[in-house]
Design a protein around this motif. Sequence first.
Motif, PDB file in Angstrom:
ATOM      1  N   HIS A   2      -0.875   8.645   6.793  1.00  0.00           N
ATOM      2  CA  HIS A   2      -2.159   8.121   6.341  1.00  0.00           C
ATOM      3  C   HIS A   2      -3.236   9.112   6.718  1.00  0.00           C
ATOM      4  O   HIS A   2      -3.408   9.473   7.861  1.00  0.00           O
ATOM      5  CB  HIS A   2      -2.457   6.722   6.889  1.00  0.00           C
ATOM      6  N   GLY A   3      -3.932   9.566   5.711  1.00  0.00           N
ATOM      7  CA  GLY A   3      -5.050  10.480   5.913  1.00  0.00           C
ATOM      8  C   GLY A   3      -6.318   9.691   6.187  1.00  0.00           C
ATOM      9  O   GLY A   3      -6.295   8.470   6.353  1.00  0.00           O
ATOM     10  N   PRO A   4      -7.438  10.375   6.231  1.00  0.00           N
ATOM     11  CA  PRO A   4      -8.697   9.704   6.567  1.00  0.00           C
ATOM     12  C   PRO A   4      -9.099   8.621   5.574  1.00  0.00           C
ATOM     13  O   PRO A   4      -9.605   7.568   5.967  1.00  0.00           O
ATOM     14  CB  PRO A   4      -9.729  10.822   6.584  1.00  0.00           C
ATOM     15  N   LEU A   5      -8.879   8.861   4.283  1.00  0.00           N
ATOM     16  CA  LEU A   5      -9.273   7.877   3.282  1.00  0.00           C
ATOM     17  C   LEU A   5      -8.385   6.628   3.359  1.00  0.00           C
ATOM     18  O   LEU A   5      -8.884   5.499   3.322  1.00  0.00           O
ATOM     19  CB  LEU A   5      -9.201   8.493   1.882  1.00  0.00           C
ATOM     20  N   LEU A   6      -7.067   6.824   3.474  1.00  0.00           N
ATOM     21  CA  LEU A   6      -6.169   5.675   3.608  1.00  0.00           C
ATOM     22  C   LEU A   6      -6.440   4.928   4.917  1.00  0.00           C
ATOM     23  O   LEU A   6      -6.407   3.695   4.953  1.00  0.00           O
ATOM     24  CB  LEU A   6      -4.707   6.124   3.550  1.00  0.00           C
ATOM     25  N   ARG A   7      -6.680   5.660   5.992  1.00  0.00           N
ATOM     26  CA  ARG A   7      -6.930   5.033   7.286  1.00  0.00           C
ATOM     27  C   ARG A   7      -8.188   4.178   7.250  1.00  0.00           C
ATOM     28  O   ARG A   7      -8.260   3.113   7.873  1.00  0.00           O
ATOM     29  CB  ARG A   7      -7.066   6.119   8.356  1.00  0.00           C
ATOM     30  N   LYS A   8      -9.200   4.617   6.488  1.00  0.00           N
ATOM     31  CA  LYS A   8     -10.455   3.855   6.385  1.00  0.00           C
ATOM     32  C   LYS A   8     -10.204   2.462   5.817  1.00  0.00           C
ATOM     33  O   LYS A   8     -10.824   1.487   6.219  1.00  0.00           O
ATOM     34  CB  LYS A   8     -11.449   4.599   5.500  1.00  0.00           C
ATOM     35  N   TYR A   9      -9.263   2.364   4.868  1.00  0.00           N
ATOM     36  CA  TYR A   9      -8.966   1.082   4.239  1.00  0.00           C
ATOM     37  C   TYR A   9      -7.743   0.388   4.826  1.00  0.00           C
ATOM     38  O   TYR A   9      -7.265  -0.605   4.282  1.00  0.00           O
ATOM     39  CB  TYR A   9      -8.784   1.283   2.728  1.00  0.00           C
ATOM     40  N   GLY A  10      -7.208   0.894   5.930  1.00  0.00           N
ATOM     41  CA  GLY A  10      -6.069   0.272   6.594  1.00  0.00           C
ATOM     42  C   GLY A  10      -4.776   0.400   5.809  1.00  0.00           C
ATOM     43  O   GLY A  10      -3.951  -0.505   5.815  1.00  0.00           O
ATOM     44  N   LEU A  11      -4.594   1.546   5.130  1.00  0.00           N
ATOM     45  CA  LEU A  11      -3.425   1.763   4.295  1.00  0.00           C
ATOM     46  C   LEU A  11      -2.608   2.947   4.809  1.00  0.00           C
ATOM     47  O   LEU A  11      -3.114   3.787   5.549  1.00  0.00           O
ATOM     48  CB  LEU A  11      -3.828   2.031   2.843  1.00  0.00           C
ATOM     49  N   ALA A  12      -1.345   2.991   4.391  1.00  0.00           N
ATOM     50  CA  ALA A  12      -0.462   4.106   4.731  1.00  0.00           C
ATOM     51  C   ALA A  12       0.545   4.279   3.605  1.00  0.00           C
ATOM     52  O   ALA A  12       0.764   3.370   2.806  1.00  0.00           O
ATOM     53  CB  ALA A  12       0.244   3.848   6.046  1.00  0.00           C
ATOM     54  N   SER A  13       1.152   5.459   3.551  1.00  0.00           N
ATOM     55  CA  SER A  13       2.184   5.747   2.573  1.00  0.00           C
ATOM     56  C   SER A  13       3.508   5.947   3.294  1.00  0.00           C
ATOM     57  O   SER A  13       3.545   6.454   4.415  1.00  0.00           O
ATOM     58  CB  SER A  13       1.860   7.010   1.783  1.00  0.00           C
TER      59      SER A  13
ATOM     60  N   ALA B  53       0.025   3.784  -0.533  1.00  0.00           N
ATOM     61  CA  ALA B  53      -1.025   2.779  -0.344  1.00  0.00           C
ATOM     62  C   ALA B  53      -0.513   1.390  -0.006  1.00  0.00           C
ATOM     63  O   ALA B  53      -0.839   0.408  -0.649  1.00  0.00           O
ATOM     64  CB  ALA B  53      -1.937   2.724  -1.567  1.00  0.00           C
ATOM     65  N   LEU B  54       0.290   1.310   1.048  1.00  0.00           N
ATOM     66  CA  LEU B  54       0.715   0.017   1.576  1.00  0.00           C
ATOM     67  C   LEU B  54      -0.131  -0.314   2.802  1.00  0.00           C
ATOM     68  O   LEU B  54      -0.690   0.574   3.446  1.00  0.00           O
ATOM     69  CB  LEU B  54       2.193   0.068   1.990  1.00  0.00           C
ATOM     70  N   ASP B  55      -0.211  -1.600   3.127  1.00  0.00           N
ATOM     71  CA  ASP B  55      -0.855  -2.011   4.362  1.00  0.00           C
ATOM     72  C   ASP B  55      -0.111  -1.345   5.519  1.00  0.00           C
ATOM     73  O   ASP B  55       1.109  -1.169   5.464  1.00  0.00           O
ATOM     74  CB  ASP B  55      -0.810  -3.537   4.478  1.00  0.00           C
ATOM     75  N   ILE B  56      -0.822  -0.958   6.577  1.00  0.00           N
ATOM     76  CA  ILE B  56      -0.200  -0.202   7.671  1.00  0.00           C
ATOM     77  C   ILE B  56       0.966  -0.956   8.287  1.00  0.00           C
ATOM     78  O   ILE B  56       2.033  -0.376   8.516  1.00  0.00           O
ATOM     79  CB  ILE B  56      -1.257   0.162   8.741  1.00  0.00           C
ATOM     80  N   SER B  57       0.817  -2.239   8.544  1.00  0.00           N
ATOM     81  CA  SER B  57       1.920  -2.999   9.138  1.00  0.00           C
ATOM     82  C   SER B  57       3.100  -3.110   8.165  1.00  0.00           C
ATOM     83  O   SER B  57       4.259  -3.008   8.571  1.00  0.00           O
ATOM     84  CB  SER B  57       1.445  -4.393   9.568  1.00  0.00           C
ATOM     85  N   GLU B  58       2.800  -3.286   6.873  1.00  0.00           N
ATOM     86  CA  GLU B  58       3.863  -3.347   5.874  1.00  0.00           C
ATOM     87  C   GLU B  58       4.584  -1.999   5.771  1.00  0.00           C
ATOM     88  O   GLU B  58       5.811  -1.948   5.647  1.00  0.00           O
ATOM     89  CB  GLU B  58       3.293  -3.739   4.512  1.00  0.00           C
ATOM     90  N   ALA B  59       3.844  -0.910   5.841  1.00  0.00           N
ATOM     91  CA  ALA B  59       4.447   0.420   5.791  1.00  0.00           C
ATOM     92  C   ALA B  59       5.344   0.658   7.005  1.00  0.00           C
ATOM     93  O   ALA B  59       6.451   1.201   6.873  1.00  0.00           O
ATOM     94  CB  ALA B  59       3.360   1.488   5.711  1.00  0.00           C
TER      95      ALA B  59
END
Length: 128
Positions: free
Chosen positions: A79-90, A104-110
Amino acid sequence: MIAAVVVILIFDWPLWLAVGIGLLAMFFAYIAIYLVPLIRWKRWRYDVRETEIEIQSGLLIIKRTLVPMVRVQHVDTKHGPLLRKYGLASVEISTAATIHEIPALDISEADNLRFYISKMASVVEEDV
Protein backbone atom coordinates in the motif's frame (compact mmCIF):
# COMPACT_ATOMS: atom_id res chain seq x y z
CA MET A 1 -14.05 26.91 -22.09
CA ILE A 2 -10.64 28.55 -22.35
CA ALA A 3 -9.97 26.44 -25.42
CA ALA A 4 -13.23 27.66 -26.96
CA VAL A 5 -12.20 31.30 -26.42
CA VAL A 6 -8.76 30.60 -27.93
CA VAL A 7 -10.34 28.90 -30.96
CA ILE A 8 -12.67 31.85 -31.52
CA LEU A 9 -9.90 34.44 -31.23
CA ILE A 10 -7.15 32.66 -33.16
CA PHE A 11 -9.04 30.82 -35.90
CA ASP A 12 -12.00 33.18 -36.24
CA TRP A 13 -14.52 30.32 -36.02
CA PRO A 14 -18.21 30.89 -35.26
CA LEU A 15 -19.21 30.85 -31.61
CA TRP A 16 -21.55 27.85 -31.98
CA LEU A 17 -18.71 25.70 -33.37
CA ALA A 18 -16.36 26.58 -30.52
CA VAL A 19 -19.07 25.90 -27.92
CA GLY A 20 -19.88 22.58 -29.63
CA ILE A 21 -16.24 21.53 -29.52
CA GLY A 22 -16.04 22.54 -25.86
CA LEU A 23 -19.17 20.54 -24.98
CA LEU A 24 -17.90 17.55 -26.92
CA ALA A 25 -14.59 17.74 -25.06
CA MET A 26 -16.44 17.88 -21.71
CA PHE A 27 -18.56 14.88 -22.72
CA PHE A 28 -15.52 12.76 -23.60
CA ALA A 29 -13.73 13.88 -20.44
CA TYR A 30 -16.73 12.74 -18.37
CA ILE A 31 -16.67 9.35 -20.07
CA ALA A 32 -12.90 8.90 -19.70
CA ILE A 33 -12.60 10.21 -16.13
CA TYR A 34 -15.78 8.95 -14.48
CA LEU A 35 -17.76 6.41 -16.49
CA VAL A 36 -15.03 4.07 -17.80
CA PRO A 37 -13.27 3.62 -14.41
CA LEU A 38 -16.63 3.00 -12.72
CA ILE A 39 -17.58 0.28 -15.20
CA ARG A 40 -14.09 -1.26 -15.03
CA TRP A 41 -14.32 -1.37 -11.24
CA LYS A 42 -17.71 -3.08 -11.36
CA ARG A 43 -16.38 -5.66 -13.85
CA TRP A 44 -13.40 -6.61 -11.65
CA ARG A 45 -13.75 -10.00 -9.92
CA TYR A 46 -11.55 -12.37 -7.97
CA ASP A 47 -12.24 -15.71 -6.32
CA VAL A 48 -9.89 -17.70 -4.12
CA ARG A 49 -10.54 -21.44 -4.01
CA GLU A 50 -8.61 -24.25 -2.36
CA THR A 51 -6.85 -25.24 -5.60
CA GLU A 52 -6.74 -22.01 -7.61
CA ILE A 53 -7.15 -18.25 -7.69
CA GLU A 54 -9.34 -16.75 -10.41
CA ILE A 55 -8.89 -13.11 -11.42
CA GLN A 56 -11.25 -11.53 -13.97
CA SER A 57 -11.01 -8.04 -15.41
CA GLY A 58 -11.82 -6.11 -18.55
CA LEU A 59 -14.35 -3.81 -20.09
CA LEU A 60 -14.92 -4.99 -23.64
CA ILE A 61 -12.38 -7.81 -23.70
CA ILE A 62 -12.71 -9.85 -20.53
CA LYS A 63 -9.48 -11.42 -19.26
CA ARG A 64 -9.74 -14.39 -16.91
CA THR A 65 -6.62 -15.65 -15.18
CA LEU A 66 -6.43 -18.90 -13.21
CA VAL A 67 -3.45 -19.24 -10.88
CA PRO A 68 -3.01 -22.76 -9.47
CA MET A 69 -2.15 -22.81 -5.77
CA VAL A 70 0.70 -25.19 -6.57
CA ARG A 71 2.39 -22.38 -8.56
CA VAL A 72 2.12 -19.70 -5.84
CA GLN A 73 5.58 -18.92 -4.46
CA HIS A 74 4.80 -16.04 -2.13
CA VAL A 75 2.09 -13.50 -1.37
CA ASP A 76 2.65 -9.83 -0.48
CA THR A 77 0.49 -6.92 0.51
CA LYS A 78 1.46 -3.43 -0.57
CA HIS A 79 0.00 0.00 0.00
CA GLY A 80 1.43 3.29 -1.12
CA PRO A 81 0.54 6.70 0.25
CA LEU A 82 -2.69 7.06 -1.72
CA LEU A 83 -4.00 3.59 -0.78
CA ARG A 84 -2.91 4.09 2.83
CA LYS A 85 -4.87 7.37 3.01
CA TYR A 86 -8.08 5.48 2.23
CA GLY A 87 -7.24 2.39 4.33
CA LEU A 88 -6.67 0.16 1.30
CA ALA A 89 -4.01 -2.34 0.25
CA SER A 90 -3.23 -4.56 -2.73
CA VAL A 91 -2.39 -8.26 -2.63
CA GLU A 92 0.38 -9.47 -4.95
CA ILE A 93 0.54 -13.16 -5.77
CA SER A 94 3.91 -14.22 -7.16
CA THR A 95 4.49 -17.30 -9.29
CA ALA A 96 7.70 -18.34 -11.07
CA ALA A 97 6.71 -16.43 -14.21
CA THR A 98 4.45 -13.52 -13.23
CA ILE A 99 3.00 -11.40 -10.48
CA HIS A 100 -0.78 -11.12 -10.23
CA GLU A 101 -2.41 -8.29 -8.28
CA ILE A 102 -5.73 -7.94 -6.51
CA PRO A 103 -5.96 -4.16 -6.01
CA ALA A 104 -7.66 -1.84 -3.53
CA LEU A 105 -8.89 -4.13 -0.77
CA ASP A 106 -9.54 -3.06 2.81
CA ILE A 107 -6.30 -3.50 4.79
CA SER A 108 -7.72 -6.15 7.12
CA GLU A 109 -9.30 -8.00 4.19
CA ALA A 110 -5.99 -7.88 2.30
CA ASP A 111 -4.10 -9.26 5.30
CA ASN A 112 -6.66 -12.04 5.79
CA LEU A 113 -6.54 -12.90 2.07
CA ARG A 114 -2.73 -12.94 2.09
CA PHE A 115 -2.71 -15.26 5.10
CA TYR A 116 -5.36 -17.55 3.55
CA ILE A 117 -3.59 -17.81 0.19
CA SER A 118 -0.22 -18.51 1.80
CA LYS A 119 -1.81 -21.15 4.03
CA MET A 120 -3.57 -22.82 1.08
CA ALA A 121 -0.40 -22.72 -1.05
CA SER A 122 1.64 -24.42 1.68
CA VAL A 123 -1.09 -27.04 2.26
CA VAL A 124 -1.19 -27.85 -1.47
CA GLU A 125 2.61 -28.23 -1.56
CA GLU A 126 2.58 -30.63 1.40
CA ASP A 127 -0.01 -32.84 -0.32
CA VAL A 128 2.01 -33.11 -3.54
